[in-house]
Design an enzyme around this catalytic site. Structure first.
Site, PDB file in Angstrom:
ATOM      1  N   ILE A  12       1.116  -1.247   0.195  1.00  0.00           N
ATOM      2  CA  ILE A  12      -0.387   0.269  -0.166  1.00  0.00           C
ATOM      3  C   ILE A  12       0.957   1.361   0.041  1.00  0.00           C
ATOM      4  N   GLU A  80       4.226  -5.278  10.045  1.00  0.00           N
ATOM      5  CA  GLU A  80       3.461  -6.716   9.526  1.00  0.00           C
ATOM      6  C   GLU A  80       3.333  -6.319   9.489  1.00  0.00           C
ATOM      7  N   THR A 120      -5.741  -0.256  10.186  1.00  0.00           N
ATOM      8  CA  THR A 120      -6.639  -2.534   9.715  1.00  0.00           C
ATOM      9  C   THR A 120      -8.213  -2.719  10.504  1.00  0.00           C
ATOM     10  N   ASP A 121      -8.816  -2.723   9.772  1.00  0.00           N
ATOM     11  CA  ASP A 121     -10.674  -3.040  10.537  1.00  0.00           C
ATOM     12  C   ASP A 121     -10.583  -4.341  11.197  1.00  0.00           C
ATOM     13  N   GLU A 122      -8.876  -4.433  11.018  1.00  0.00           N
ATOM     14  CA  GLU A 122      -9.032  -5.687  12.193  1.00  0.00           C
ATOM     15  C   GLU A 122      -8.924  -5.310  13.375  1.00  0.00           C
ATOM     16  N   TYR A 147      -0.910 -10.127  15.006  1.00  0.00           N
ATOM     17  CA  TYR A 147      -0.954  -9.204  14.204  1.00  0.00           C
ATOM     18  C   TYR A 147      -1.856  -7.705  13.997  1.00  0.00           C
ATOM     19  N   SER A 149      -3.671  -7.712  16.854  1.00  0.00           N
ATOM     20  CA  SER A 149      -3.659  -6.887  18.280  1.00  0.00           C
ATOM     21  C   SER A 149      -2.805  -6.181  18.548  1.00  0.00           C
ATOM     22  N   LYS A 151      -1.996  -4.240  16.307  1.00  0.00           N
ATOM     23  CA  LYS A 151      -2.296  -3.340  15.474  1.00  0.00           C
ATOM     24  C   LYS A 151      -3.074  -2.892  15.977  1.00  0.00           C
ATOM     25  N   ASN A 177      -7.377  -4.671   1.132  1.00  0.00           N
ATOM     26  CA  ASN A 177      -6.843  -3.970   0.048  1.00  0.00           C
ATOM     27  C   ASN A 177      -6.773  -5.003  -1.104  1.00  0.00           C
ATOM     28  N   ILE A 188      -6.067 -12.634  -2.080  1.00  0.00           N
ATOM     29  CA  ILE A 188      -5.209 -12.678  -3.739  1.00  0.00           C
ATOM     30  C   ILE A 188      -4.294 -13.287  -4.881  1.00  0.00           C
ATOM     31  N   PRO A 189      -3.079 -11.956  -4.349  1.00  0.00           N
ATOM     32  CA  PRO A 189      -2.074 -12.453  -5.378  1.00  0.00           C
ATOM     33  C   PRO A 189      -1.644 -14.108  -5.229  1.00  0.00           C
ATOM     34  N   TYR A 204      -9.435 -21.412   2.745  1.00  0.00           N
ATOM     35  CA  TYR A 204      -9.537 -21.689   4.360  1.00  0.00           C
ATOM     36  C   TYR A 204     -10.910 -21.427   4.841  1.00  0.00           C
ATOM     37  N   HIS A 273      -9.703 -17.905  13.097  1.00  0.00           N
ATOM     38  CA  HIS A 273      -9.524 -17.614  11.595  1.00  0.00           C
ATOM     39  C   HIS A 273     -11.006 -16.122  11.966  1.00  0.00           C
TER      40      HIS A 273
HETATM   41  P1  NAD Z   1       3.570  -4.800   3.336  1.00  0.00           P
HETATM   42  O1  NAD Z   1       4.038  -6.177   4.447  1.00  0.00           O
HETATM   43  O2  NAD Z   1       3.045  -5.170   1.719  1.00  0.00           O
HETATM   44  O3  NAD Z   1       4.370  -3.577   3.557  1.00  0.00           O
HETATM   45  C1  NAD Z   1       4.484  -3.302   4.742  1.00  0.00           C
HETATM   46  C2  NAD Z   1       5.672  -2.906   4.380  1.00  0.00           C
HETATM   47  O4  NAD Z   1       6.653  -2.403   5.543  1.00  0.00           O
HETATM   48  C3  NAD Z   1       7.263  -3.329   3.619  1.00  0.00           C
HETATM   49  O5  NAD Z   1       7.622  -2.529   2.825  1.00  0.00           O
HETATM   50  C4  NAD Z   1       8.159  -3.793   4.884  1.00  0.00           C
HETATM   51  O6  NAD Z   1       9.429  -3.384   4.473  1.00  0.00           O
HETATM   52  C5  NAD Z   1       8.173  -2.041   5.817  1.00  0.00           C
HETATM   53  N1  NAD Z   1       9.157  -2.662   7.273  1.00  0.00           N
HETATM   54  C6  NAD Z   1       8.284  -3.811   7.954  1.00  0.00           C
HETATM   55  N2  NAD Z   1       8.782  -3.157   9.367  1.00  0.00           N
HETATM   56  C7  NAD Z   1       9.685  -2.477   9.114  1.00  0.00           C
HETATM   57  C8  NAD Z   1      10.269  -1.587   9.900  1.00  0.00           C
HETATM   58  N3  NAD Z   1      10.394  -2.105  11.568  1.00  0.00           N
HETATM   59  N4  NAD Z   1      10.912  -0.336   9.733  1.00  0.00           N
HETATM   60  C9  NAD Z   1      10.339   0.405   8.194  1.00  0.00           C
HETATM   61  N5  NAD Z   1       9.552  -0.642   7.910  1.00  0.00           N
HETATM   62  C10 NAD Z   1       9.293  -1.494   7.628  1.00  0.00           C
HETATM   63  O7  NAD Z   1       2.227  -4.589   4.616  1.00  0.00           O
HETATM   64  P2  NAD Z   1       0.632  -3.722   3.586  1.00  0.00           P
HETATM   65  O8  NAD Z   1      -0.105  -4.249   3.513  1.00  0.00           O
HETATM   66  O9  NAD Z   1       0.734  -2.796   2.505  1.00  0.00           O
HETATM   67  O10 NAD Z   1       0.081  -2.135   4.335  1.00  0.00           O
HETATM   68  C11 NAD Z   1       0.800  -1.353   4.890  1.00  0.00           C
HETATM   69  C12 NAD Z   1      -0.394  -1.367   5.922  1.00  0.00           C
HETATM   70  O11 NAD Z   1      -1.786  -0.477   5.916  1.00  0.00           O
HETATM   71  C13 NAD Z   1       0.609  -1.244   7.192  1.00  0.00           C
HETATM   72  O12 NAD Z   1       0.286  -1.339   8.705  1.00  0.00           O
HETATM   73  C14 NAD Z   1      -0.789  -2.658   7.353  1.00  0.00           C
HETATM   74  O13 NAD Z   1      -1.233  -3.056   8.894  1.00  0.00           O
HETATM   75  C15 NAD Z   1      -1.996  -1.337   6.719  1.00  0.00           C
HETATM   76  N6  NAD Z   1      -3.573  -1.927   6.512  1.00  0.00           N
HETATM   77  C16 NAD Z   1      -3.240  -3.178   4.975  1.00  0.00           C
HETATM   78  C17 NAD Z   1      -3.739  -3.883   5.006  1.00  0.00           C
HETATM   79  C18 NAD Z   1      -4.320  -4.691   3.667  1.00  0.00           C
HETATM   80  O14 NAD Z   1      -5.257  -5.318   3.373  1.00  0.00           O
HETATM   81  N7  NAD Z   1      -3.259  -4.967   2.904  1.00  0.00           N
HETATM   82  C19 NAD Z   1      -5.947  -2.935   4.797  1.00  0.00           C
HETATM   83  C20 NAD Z   1      -5.585  -2.287   5.789  1.00  0.00           C
HETATM   84  C21 NAD Z   1      -4.716  -1.719   6.538  1.00  0.00           C
HETATM   85  O1  DAU Z   2      -8.543  -6.528   6.388  1.00  0.00           O
HETATM   86  C1  DAU Z   2      -7.590  -5.536   6.860  1.00  0.00           C
HETATM   87  C2  DAU Z   2      -6.597  -7.054   6.700  1.00  0.00           C
HETATM   88  O2  DAU Z   2      -6.253  -7.418   5.750  1.00  0.00           O
HETATM   89  C3  DAU Z   2      -4.860  -5.689   6.607  1.00  0.00           C
HETATM   90  O3  DAU Z   2      -5.231  -5.681   8.150  1.00  0.00           O
HETATM   91  C4  DAU Z   2      -3.502  -7.405   7.396  1.00  0.00           C
HETATM   92  O4  DAU Z   2      -2.512  -6.347   6.828  1.00  0.00           O
HETATM   93  C5  DAU Z   2      -4.395  -7.792   5.009  1.00  0.00           C
HETATM   94  O5  DAU Z   2      -3.431  -9.123   5.458  1.00  0.00           O
HETATM   95  C6  DAU Z   2      -5.163  -8.612   5.573  1.00  0.00           C
HETATM   96  O6  DAU Z   2      -5.984  -9.320   6.421  1.00  0.00           O
HETATM   97  P1  DAU Z   2      -6.616 -11.141   5.870  1.00  0.00           P
HETATM   98  O7  DAU Z   2      -6.017 -12.034   6.778  1.00  0.00           O
HETATM   99  O8  DAU Z   2      -7.712 -10.505   5.262  1.00  0.00           O
HETATM  100  O9  DAU Z   2      -5.949 -11.510   4.434  1.00  0.00           O
HETATM  101  P2  DAU Z   2      -4.988 -12.253   3.743  1.00  0.00           P
HETATM  102  O10 DAU Z   2      -5.294 -12.134   2.135  1.00  0.00           O
HETATM  103  O11 DAU Z   2      -3.971 -13.281   4.674  1.00  0.00           O
HETATM  104  O12 DAU Z   2      -6.296 -13.220   3.365  1.00  0.00           O
HETATM  105  C7  DAU Z   2      -7.480 -13.211   3.219  1.00  0.00           C
HETATM  106  C8  DAU Z   2      -8.573 -13.927   3.172  1.00  0.00           C
HETATM  107  O13 DAU Z   2      -8.713 -15.508   2.387  1.00  0.00           O
HETATM  108  C9  DAU Z   2      -8.456 -14.278   4.899  1.00  0.00           C
HETATM  109  O14 DAU Z   2     -10.283 -14.289   5.082  1.00  0.00           O
HETATM  110  C10 DAU Z   2      -7.949 -16.067   4.565  1.00  0.00           C
HETATM  111  C11 DAU Z   2      -8.350 -16.165   3.151  1.00  0.00           C
HETATM  112  N1  DAU Z   2      -6.910 -17.354   2.371  1.00  0.00           N
HETATM  113  C12 DAU Z   2      -5.689 -16.454   2.153  1.00  0.00           C
HETATM  114  C13 DAU Z   2      -4.871 -16.909   2.044  1.00  0.00           C
HETATM  115  C14 DAU Z   2      -3.224 -16.299   2.268  1.00  0.00           C
HETATM  116  C15 DAU Z   2      -7.249 -18.530   1.958  1.00  0.00           C
HETATM  117  O15 DAU Z   2      -8.505 -19.164   2.536  1.00  0.00           O
HETATM  118  N2  DAU Z   2      -6.624 -18.790   1.467  1.00  0.00           N
HETATM  119  C16 DAU Z   2      -5.127 -18.051   1.088  1.00  0.00           C
HETATM  120  O16 DAU Z   2      -3.887 -18.655   0.666  1.00  0.00           O
END
Ligand code: NAD
Ligand code: DAU
Length: 334
Positions: A12, A80, A120-122, A147, A149, A151, A177, A188-189, A204, A273
């Site tokens: 992000i 993380e 995050t909404d978590e 994770y 907790s 956040k 996202n 998704i990826p 899962y 979960h």
């Molecule tokens: P990501 O894991 O893709 O990226 C995290 C980045 O932070 C990485 O580039 C990593 O190298 C860096 N990082 C980790 N530890 C670090 C440290 N100690 N110092 C400096 N950099 C450090 O994560 P993301 O999915 O891009 O999420 C970014 C933020 O958004 C997070 O705070 C996450 O909780 C929040 N968030 C993510 C989602 C989601 O769906 N991915 C949704 C809501 C909120």
């Molecule tokens: O809600 C926001 C959160 O969304 C962010 O705070 C987190 O950083 C981000 O990783 C994401 O958390 P989730 O645990 O929801 O995302 P994940 O992509 O790991 O999993 C999405 C859903 O899919 C979850 O219900 C677990 C499931 N899953 C995940 C993986 C990796 C599967 O069923 N199969 C899989 O291989």
């Protein structure tokens, strides 16, 4: 405006940097990133001349402080971020998400620098599938995993520093996202790249867990809306009314890649979960005037599928390692 983007080489954060260069060309951007496994050094290569990149830890005050001192705004994406990893080893989650946020807070406090903290909404725990409720800014914190907790703890630190020390900060809590540059460990990826490499997608449990999907550009536009129009000290929820269950997401990916919709495996469930997330973003929409642009999830997903199809060199080097690691804990059930 001089903007320090922590975690700006992750999913992000990097999209935030790229979008900011497009929409706010006058912004001077510095990225501070530890470049953990989650960062991809290639993401920001095309904009290397327009962004200063510093490799360092948000928990290292000696690195953080001079960067904060010369910034007008810090946007904290560094974390993380993956639940499954936090269940294997929570230690870096405590260090980065809690101690790292604390270190940033002490620095913005010292220099009176504006902070926007990404969360995050978590933090709100989960909802039953048949619950008509959605999370709002008033929902009580009730996180489930290491994770979420950590956040939640980071959000509470920000709130305390606002109230006790007058730190100028806002917080946003966003739902799941999707979009380009997301690590292949995430749902998704992972499934798109599974299909592209001849591996059956892995779902899962019963696959009925619901996530509330939002395109990463909509998230980042909302973040800028809050930075520019939000009230200091406040929290805003970001969501795009995108509730879909995991099984449907995977079936859609399979169809979009020309495979039978049932060509996936059920695997052992994630411990603890969360069942369902759902965001009510009324406050952000009515008070600050934000609305999402990506309202057709299938179309956004198709564009994301295309991105991964066309950027194999971005994800292929880490794909086998991610699958090998998952294979140590996940067993196929069907
Ligand atoms: P990501 O894991 O893709 O990226 C995290 C980045 O932070 C990485 O580039 C990593 O190298 C860096 N990082 C980790 N530890 C670090 C440290 N100690 N110092 C400096 N950099 C450090 O994560 P993301 O999915 O891009 O999420 C970014 C933020 O958004 C997070 O705070 C996450 O909780 C929040 N968030 C993510 C989602 C989601 O769906 N991915 C949704 C809501 C909120
Ligand atoms: O809600 C926001 C959160 O969304 C962010 O705070 C987190 O950083 C981000 O990783 C994401 O958390 P989730 O645990 O929801 O995302 P994940 O992509 O790991 O999993 C999405 C859903 O899919 C979850 O219900 C677990 C499931 N899953 C995940 C993986 C990796 C599967 O069923 N199969 C899989 O291989």
């Amino acid at each position: 405006m001089r903007v320090l983007v922590t975690g700006g080489a992750g999913f992000i954060g990097a999209n935030f940097v790229l979008r900011t260069l497009e929409t706010r060309p006058d912004a001077q951007i510095t990225v501070l990133d530890k470049f953990t496994y989650a960062a991809n050094p290639h993401t920001l290569e095309p904009v290397a001349g327009r962004v200063t990149v510093v490799r360092g830890d948000i928990g290292d005050a000696a690195v953080v402080d001079p960067l904060v001192a010369e910034s007008d705004l810090v946007v904290n994406f560094a974390a993380e971020s993956h639940n499954d990893n936090s269940l294997r080893d929570p230690s870096s989650f405590v260090t980065t998400n809690l101690v790292g946020t604390y270190t940033l807070l002490e620095s913005v406090r010292r220099h009176d620098t504006r902070l926007h903290h990404i969360s995050t909404d978590e933090v709100y725990g989960d909802l039953a599938l048949d619950d008509p409720a959605r999370f709002t800014e008033e929902t009580a914190y009730n996180p489930s995993s290491p994770y979420s907790s950590t956040k939640a703890g980071s959000d509470l630190l920000v709130r305390a520093w606002v109230r006790s020390f007058g730190v100028r900060a806002t917080i946003s809590n966003c739902s799941n996202n999707y979009g380009p540059y997301q690590h292949v460990e995430k749902l998704i990826p992972r499934q798109i790249t599974n299909v592209l490499t001849g591996i059956r997608p892995k779902v899962y449990g019963d696959g009925r867990n619901v996530r509330d999907w939002i395109h990463v550009d909509d998230h980042n536009d909302a973040v800028w809306t809050i930075i520019e129009r939000g009230e200091l000290g406040e929290t805003y929820l970001i969501g795009a009314d995108g509730e879909v269950d995991n099984r449907t997401v995977v079936e859609t990916i399979l169809r979009q890649l020309g495979q039978p919709a049932d060509a996936f495996d059920f695997v052992t469930d994630r411990p603890g979960h969360d069942r369902r997330y759902a965001i009510d973003s009324t406050r952000l929409r009515t008070e600050l005037g934000w609305s999402p642009r990506y309202t057709d999830f299938d179309a956004g997903l198709a564009a994301t599928v295309d991105w991964y199809r066309n950027h194999r060199d971005w994800w292929e080097p880490v794909k086998a390692g991610v699958e090998a690691s998952y294979a140590t804990t996940q067993r196929v059930l069907n």
